[in-house]
Design a protein around this motif. Structure first.
Motif, PDB file in Angstrom:
ATOM      1  N   SER A  18       0.830  -1.200   0.000  1.00 21.01           N
ATOM      2  CA  SER A  18       0.000   0.000   0.000  1.00 21.01           C
ATOM      3  C   SER A  18       0.868   1.255   0.000  1.00 21.01           C
ATOM      4  O   SER A  18       2.021   1.223   0.438  1.00 21.01           O
ATOM      5  N   PRO A  19       0.323   2.381  -0.480  1.00 26.52           N
ATOM      6  CA  PRO A  19       1.076   3.644  -0.466  1.00 26.52           C
ATOM      7  C   PRO A  19       1.550   3.977   0.945  1.00 26.52           C
ATOM      8  O   PRO A  19       0.871   3.692   1.929  1.00 26.52           O
ATOM      9  N   GLU A  22       7.123   2.404   1.692  1.00 26.57           N
ATOM     10  CA  GLU A  22       8.206   2.467   0.737  1.00 26.57           C
ATOM     11  C   GLU A  22       9.228   1.357   0.938  1.00 26.57           C
ATOM     12  O   GLU A  22       9.254   0.698   1.961  1.00 26.57           O
TER      13      GLU A  22
END
Length: 94
Positions: A18-19, A22
């Motif tokens: 998911s965003p 990172e």
């Protein structure tokens, strides 16, 4: 550089997360070398494949295995995994 590139490429392609989750890299000095770590939030383990002749991809971990002294993966603190490779002789500079 190629080992790092392959580990990052695998994380970017296969660790769909998911965003806000990172990919992180870490470099740890070893006696005469370096341990390259790529952390991501996916629990899916890396998979070494045998690509078909002429295939455009699927050789990343084969290359990592050929170039690194050792490589592997494991759990990390928090979600996901770390994939790492240890390279014994690092040449810095030109």
């Amino acid at each position: 550089m190629l080992v790092l590139s392959e580990l990052l490429t695998n994380a970017g392609q296969h660790a769909q997360v998911s965003p806000g989750r990172e990919i992180e890299t870490r470099f740890r000095p070893l006696g005469g070398g370096v341990r390259i770590e790529v952390h991501d939030a996916s629990d899916m383990p890396p998979e070494v494949r045998e690509p078909e002749p002429g295939a455009c991809g699927g050789r990343g971990l084969v290359l990592v295995g050929a170039l690194a002294d050792r490589w592997g993966y494991g759990a990390r603190r928090g979600p996901g995994k770390v994939v790492w490779a240890e390279v014994g002789s690092v040449k810095l500079g030109p």
